[in-house]
Design an enzyme around this catalytic site. Structure first.
Site, PDB file in Angstrom:
ATOM      1  N   GLY A  11       4.363   1.689   1.054  1.00  0.00           N
ATOM      2  CA  GLY A  11       4.717   1.864  -0.363  1.00  0.00           C
ATOM      3  C   GLY A  11       4.487   3.307  -0.784  1.00  0.00           C
ATOM      4  O   GLY A  11       3.541   3.942  -0.331  1.00  0.00           O
ATOM      5  N   ARG A  72       9.627   0.646   5.409  1.00  0.00           N
ATOM      6  CA  ARG A  72       8.818  -0.275   6.214  1.00  0.00           C
ATOM      7  C   ARG A  72       9.676  -0.594   7.436  1.00  0.00           C
ATOM      8  O   ARG A  72      10.847  -0.925   7.296  1.00  0.00           O
ATOM      9  CB  ARG A  72       8.484  -1.530   5.411  1.00  0.00           C
ATOM     10  CG  ARG A  72       7.660  -1.183   4.159  1.00  0.00           C
ATOM     11  CD  ARG A  72       7.108  -2.410   3.490  1.00  0.00           C
ATOM     12  NE  ARG A  72       6.721  -2.131   2.117  1.00  0.00           N
ATOM     13  CZ  ARG A  72       5.489  -1.769   1.724  1.00  0.00           C
ATOM     14  NH1 ARG A  72       4.523  -1.638   2.614  1.00  0.00           N
ATOM     15  NH2 ARG A  72       5.226  -1.554   0.458  1.00  0.00           N
ATOM     16  N   ASP A 103      -2.973   1.030   4.979  1.00  0.00           N
ATOM     17  CA  ASP A 103      -3.597   0.525   6.213  1.00  0.00           C
ATOM     18  C   ASP A 103      -2.560   0.163   7.283  1.00  0.00           C
ATOM     19  O   ASP A 103      -2.798   0.368   8.472  1.00  0.00           O
ATOM     20  CB  ASP A 103      -4.544  -0.644   5.917  1.00  0.00           C
ATOM     21  CG  ASP A 103      -3.845  -1.828   5.302  1.00  0.00           C
ATOM     22  OD1 ASP A 103      -2.807  -1.639   4.641  1.00  0.00           O
ATOM     23  OD2 ASP A 103      -4.337  -2.964   5.471  1.00  0.00           O
ATOM     24  N   THR A 125      -1.821   5.461  -1.065  1.00  0.00           N
ATOM     25  CA  THR A 125      -1.454   4.144  -1.593  1.00  0.00           C
ATOM     26  C   THR A 125      -2.092   3.971  -2.971  1.00  0.00           C
ATOM     27  O   THR A 125      -3.231   4.381  -3.172  1.00  0.00           O
ATOM     28  CB  THR A 125      -1.904   3.001  -0.644  1.00  0.00           C
ATOM     29  OG1 THR A 125      -1.796   1.747  -1.333  1.00  0.00           O
ATOM     30  CG2 THR A 125      -3.338   3.151  -0.183  1.00  0.00           C
ATOM     31  N   ASP A 127      -3.076   1.311  -4.258  1.00  0.00           N
ATOM     32  CA  ASP A 127      -3.982   0.144  -4.312  1.00  0.00           C
ATOM     33  C   ASP A 127      -5.467   0.465  -4.163  1.00  0.00           C
ATOM     34  O   ASP A 127      -6.309  -0.334  -4.533  1.00  0.00           O
ATOM     35  CB  ASP A 127      -3.612  -0.863  -3.215  1.00  0.00           C
ATOM     36  CG  ASP A 127      -2.268  -1.513  -3.496  1.00  0.00           C
ATOM     37  OD1 ASP A 127      -1.845  -1.510  -4.660  1.00  0.00           O
ATOM     38  OD2 ASP A 127      -1.651  -2.021  -2.534  1.00  0.00           O
ATOM     39  N   ASP A 129      -7.150   0.400  -1.442  1.00  0.00           N
ATOM     40  CA  ASP A 129      -7.698  -0.676  -0.612  1.00  0.00           C
ATOM     41  C   ASP A 129      -8.215  -0.196   0.750  1.00  0.00           C
ATOM     42  O   ASP A 129      -8.439  -0.995   1.650  1.00  0.00           O
ATOM     43  CB  ASP A 129      -6.656  -1.788  -0.424  1.00  0.00           C
ATOM     44  CG  ASP A 129      -5.360  -1.265   0.179  1.00  0.00           C
ATOM     45  OD1 ASP A 129      -5.216  -0.036   0.331  1.00  0.00           O
ATOM     46  OD2 ASP A 129      -4.486  -2.093   0.490  1.00  0.00           O
ATOM     47  N   ARG A 171      -2.434  -7.009  -5.196  1.00  0.00           N
ATOM     48  CA  ARG A 171      -2.434  -8.402  -4.732  1.00  0.00           C
ATOM     49  C   ARG A 171      -3.723  -8.771  -3.998  1.00  0.00           C
ATOM     50  O   ARG A 171      -4.235  -9.872  -4.135  1.00  0.00           O
ATOM     51  CB  ARG A 171      -1.228  -8.581  -3.803  1.00  0.00           C
ATOM     52  CG  ARG A 171      -0.835  -9.995  -3.529  1.00  0.00           C
ATOM     53  CD  ARG A 171       0.518 -10.022  -2.877  1.00  0.00           C
ATOM     54  NE  ARG A 171       1.584  -9.732  -3.837  1.00  0.00           N
ATOM     55  CZ  ARG A 171       2.090 -10.614  -4.691  1.00  0.00           C
ATOM     56  NH1 ARG A 171       1.618 -11.843  -4.705  1.00  0.00           N
ATOM     57  NH2 ARG A 171       3.047 -10.283  -5.513  1.00  0.00           N
TER      58      ARG A 171
HETATM   59  P1  ATP Z   1       0.919  -0.068   1.270  1.00  0.00           P
HETATM   60  O1  ATP Z   1      -0.574  -0.125   1.200  1.00  0.00           O
HETATM   61  O2  ATP Z   1       1.515   0.738   0.196  1.00  0.00           O
HETATM   62  O3  ATP Z   1       1.560  -1.408   1.466  1.00  0.00           O
HETATM   63  P2  ATP Z   1       1.065   0.300   4.115  1.00  0.00           P
HETATM   64  O4  ATP Z   1       1.043   1.537   4.955  1.00  0.00           O
HETATM   65  O5  ATP Z   1      -0.098  -0.621   4.273  1.00  0.00           O
HETATM   66  O6  ATP Z   1       1.260   0.769   2.617  1.00  0.00           O
HETATM   67  P3  ATP Z   1       2.846  -1.512   5.527  1.00  0.00           P
HETATM   68  O7  ATP Z   1       4.190  -2.028   5.167  1.00  0.00           O
HETATM   69  O8  ATP Z   1       1.777  -2.482   5.821  1.00  0.00           O
HETATM   70  O9  ATP Z   1       2.435  -0.492   4.362  1.00  0.00           O
HETATM   71  O10 ATP Z   1       3.004  -0.580   6.819  1.00  0.00           O
HETATM   72  C1  ATP Z   1       3.960   0.465   6.854  1.00  0.00           C
HETATM   73  C2  ATP Z   1       4.621   0.508   8.197  1.00  0.00           C
HETATM   74  O11 ATP Z   1       3.643   0.778   9.215  1.00  0.00           O
HETATM   75  C3  ATP Z   1       5.274  -0.790   8.652  1.00  0.00           C
HETATM   76  O12 ATP Z   1       6.558  -0.998   8.091  1.00  0.00           O
HETATM   77  C4  ATP Z   1       5.347  -0.593  10.153  1.00  0.00           C
HETATM   78  O13 ATP Z   1       6.430   0.215  10.507  1.00  0.00           O
HETATM   79  C5  ATP Z   1       4.035   0.158  10.441  1.00  0.00           C
HETATM   80  N1  ATP Z   1       3.016  -0.793  10.885  1.00  0.00           N
HETATM   81  C6  ATP Z   1       2.282  -1.645  10.145  1.00  0.00           C
HETATM   82  N2  ATP Z   1       1.458  -2.412  10.912  1.00  0.00           N
HETATM   83  C7  ATP Z   1       1.713  -2.055  12.180  1.00  0.00           C
HETATM   84  C8  ATP Z   1       1.210  -2.478  13.455  1.00  0.00           C
HETATM   85  N3  ATP Z   1       0.297  -3.433  13.574  1.00  0.00           N
HETATM   86  N4  ATP Z   1       1.703  -1.877  14.550  1.00  0.00           N
HETATM   87  C9  ATP Z   1       2.642  -0.899  14.468  1.00  0.00           C
HETATM   88  N5  ATP Z   1       3.155  -0.462  13.301  1.00  0.00           N
HETATM   89  C10 ATP Z   1       2.713  -1.017  12.173  1.00  0.00           C
END
Ligand code: ATP
Length: 319
Positions: A11, A72, A103, A125, A127, A129, A171
Site C-alpha cells: 500500500g 501487489r 511487512d 506504511t 498502519d 504495524d 484492520r
Molecule cells: P501494507 O502494510 O501497506 O499492506 P505490505 O508491504 O505489507 O504493505 P503486501 O501486499 O503484504 O503489502 O506485500 C507487498 C508485496 O510483497 C506482495 O504483493 C508480494 O509481491 C510481496 N510479498 C509479500 N509477502 C511475500 C512473501 N512471503 N514472499 C515473497 N514476496 C512477498
C-alpha cells in the site's frame, strides 16, 4: 561503482517519495549509480527499471503517493516469479535493492536476499504495524488527516447534537485509531487489540449528553464489527442520533507532514549507507530519535504489542 535500485511496494503511504528522494540523492552523493524500479516487485519481474539522477527526484519531497508507483505481486510470491525478477537484477547488474513498504514487502526483500541480492527495508506504511520501529513512514500524516476529519465532523456533530462513528484504517493494528483518537479528543476508541463493551460506550455517551455535551466522537478501526450495525445499536440504546463516516483512502493520500518527510529522509540515507557498507537483509527504523537497523527477520517478527498505557490515558481524558 555500486549499482543500487529502489522500489516501493504494498500500500502506498505519504512520505514514500521523500524516502525515494533520499535514497537517490544519497546514493549519487556517495558515488553509486541508482535505478528506480516501477510498480514494486511486479516491475522487477517485468524489468521496468530506469536509471535515476538527481533531477529525477526533484520537486517530490512534498508529494503524497509514490512516483515509482506501487503494486501487489502474487507472481513474486512464487519461485518462478522470483527467478524472473532475478533475471532483471542480473541484466541490470544490480548490487543491492532498497525496498520501501510494509511487512509483506519486507518478506519479499528477504526472499531476494536469499537469492543473493543484498536488500535493505524501509518501513513505509500508514498502519504503523512494524513494531521494531517507533514509527513507519506515512503514519504521522495519516493520523493528522484523521484529526482534521475529526475536527470537521465535530463541528457539524455539535450543531445537531449527534454522535459520530468515524471509521479509520487499521484492520489488524489500531494505532491510527489510538493516536488520532487521543489527539482528537474522541470519547471512545475501538481497536482490534482491545475488547470493547457496547454498553460501556453507550453509558459514556449518555453521561456526556446529560452533562450538556453537544457531540460525541467514536473512533473505530476498520474490521472491528459492522460500523452501521454499531450505529443502529447505539441509537437504539441511547436514543442519540448516530452517524457513520468512513474515511477510507483519504488517509493514504496528501502531502506528508514534516515528521514523515524527515523520517523518510533519515531512513532513506541510512539504507544506502548500509548497502555501501556491505550490509544486507537489514531494516532501518527509528527509536528514541535515533536511526536504528535490525535484521529483516527481526523486523518482520517483532512482537506486536499494543500501547495499553496510551489507550487507558485516552479513556481517562475522555471522561
Ligand atoms: P501494507 O502494510 O501497506 O499492506 P505490505 O508491504 O505489507 O504493505 P503486501 O501486499 O503484504 O503489502 O506485500 C507487498 C508485496 O510483497 C506482495 O504483493 C508480494 O509481491 C510481496 N510479498 C509479500 N509477502 C511475500 C512473501 N512471503 N514472499 C515473497 N514476496 C512477498
Amino acid at each position: 561503482m555500486k549499482k543500487i535500485a529502489v522500489l516501493t511496494s504494498g500500500g502506498d503511504a505519504p512520505g514514500m517519495n521523500a524516502a525515494v528522494r533520499a535514497v537517490v540523492r544519497s546514493a549519487i552523493y556517495y558515488g553509486a549509480e541508482v535505478y528506480g524500479v516501477k510498480q514494486g516487485f511486479h516491475g522487477l519481474i517485468k524489468g521496468q527499471i530506469e536509471q535515476m539522477d538527481r533531477s529525477s527526484v526533484a520537486d517530490i519531497i512534498h508529494r503524497g503517493g509514490t512516483i515509482l508507483q506501487t503494486a501487489r505481486s502474487e507472481e513474486f510470491k512464487t519461485e518462478a516469479g522470483r527467478k524472473r525478477a532475478m533475471y532483471a537484477v542480473e541484466m541490470f547488474g544490480l548490487d543491492g535493492i532498497v525496498v520501501i513498504g510494509g511487512d509483506g514487502s519486507f518478506k519479499g526483500a528477504q526472499k531476494l536476499d536469499e537469492l543473493g541480492v543484498p536488500t535493505i527495508g524501509i518501513p513505509g506504511t500508514i498502519d504503523n504495524d512494524l513494531r521494531y520501529t517507533e514509527s513507519t513512514i506515512g503514519f504521522d500524516t495519516a493520523v493528522n488527516t484523521v484529526i482534521d476529519a475529526i475536527s470537521k465532523i465535530r463541528d457539524t456533530s455539535s450543531s445537531h447534537g449527534r454522535a459520530n462513528i468515524i471509521e479509520v484504517m487499521g484492520r489488524h493494528c489500531g494505532d491510527i485509531a489510538l493516536y488520532a483518537g487521543l489527539a482528537g479528543g474522541a470519547e471512545t476508541i475501538i481497536v482490534p487489540e482491545m475488547y470493547f463493551d457496547i454498553n460501556k460506550v453507550c453509558g459514556k455517551l449518555v453521561q456526556g449528553k446529560n452533562r450538556g455535551k453537544l457531540h460525541s466522537i467514536i473512533i473505530l478501526a476498520e474490521g472491528v464489527g459492522d460500523r452501521f450495525e454499531m450505529g443502529k445499536q447505539i441509537e437504539k440504546i441511547t436514543g442519540i442520533e448516530t452517524r457513520v463516516t468512513i474515511l477510507g483512502h483519504i488517509q493514504r493520500g496528501g502531502s506528508p507532514t514534516a515528521y514523515d518527510r524527515i523520517l523518510a529522509s533519515k531512513l532513506g540515507a541510512r539504507a544506502v549507507q548500509l548497502l555501501l557498507e556491505g550490509k544486507k537483509a537489514r531494516a532501518v527504523g527509528i527509536k528514541a530519535l535515533n536511526v536504528i537497523d535490525v535484521s529483516l527477520e527481526k523486523a518482520i517478527n517483532a512482537d506486536s504489542s499494543f500501547n495499553d498505557e496510551m489507550y487507558d490515558l485516552a479513556d481517562i481524558l475522555s471522561i
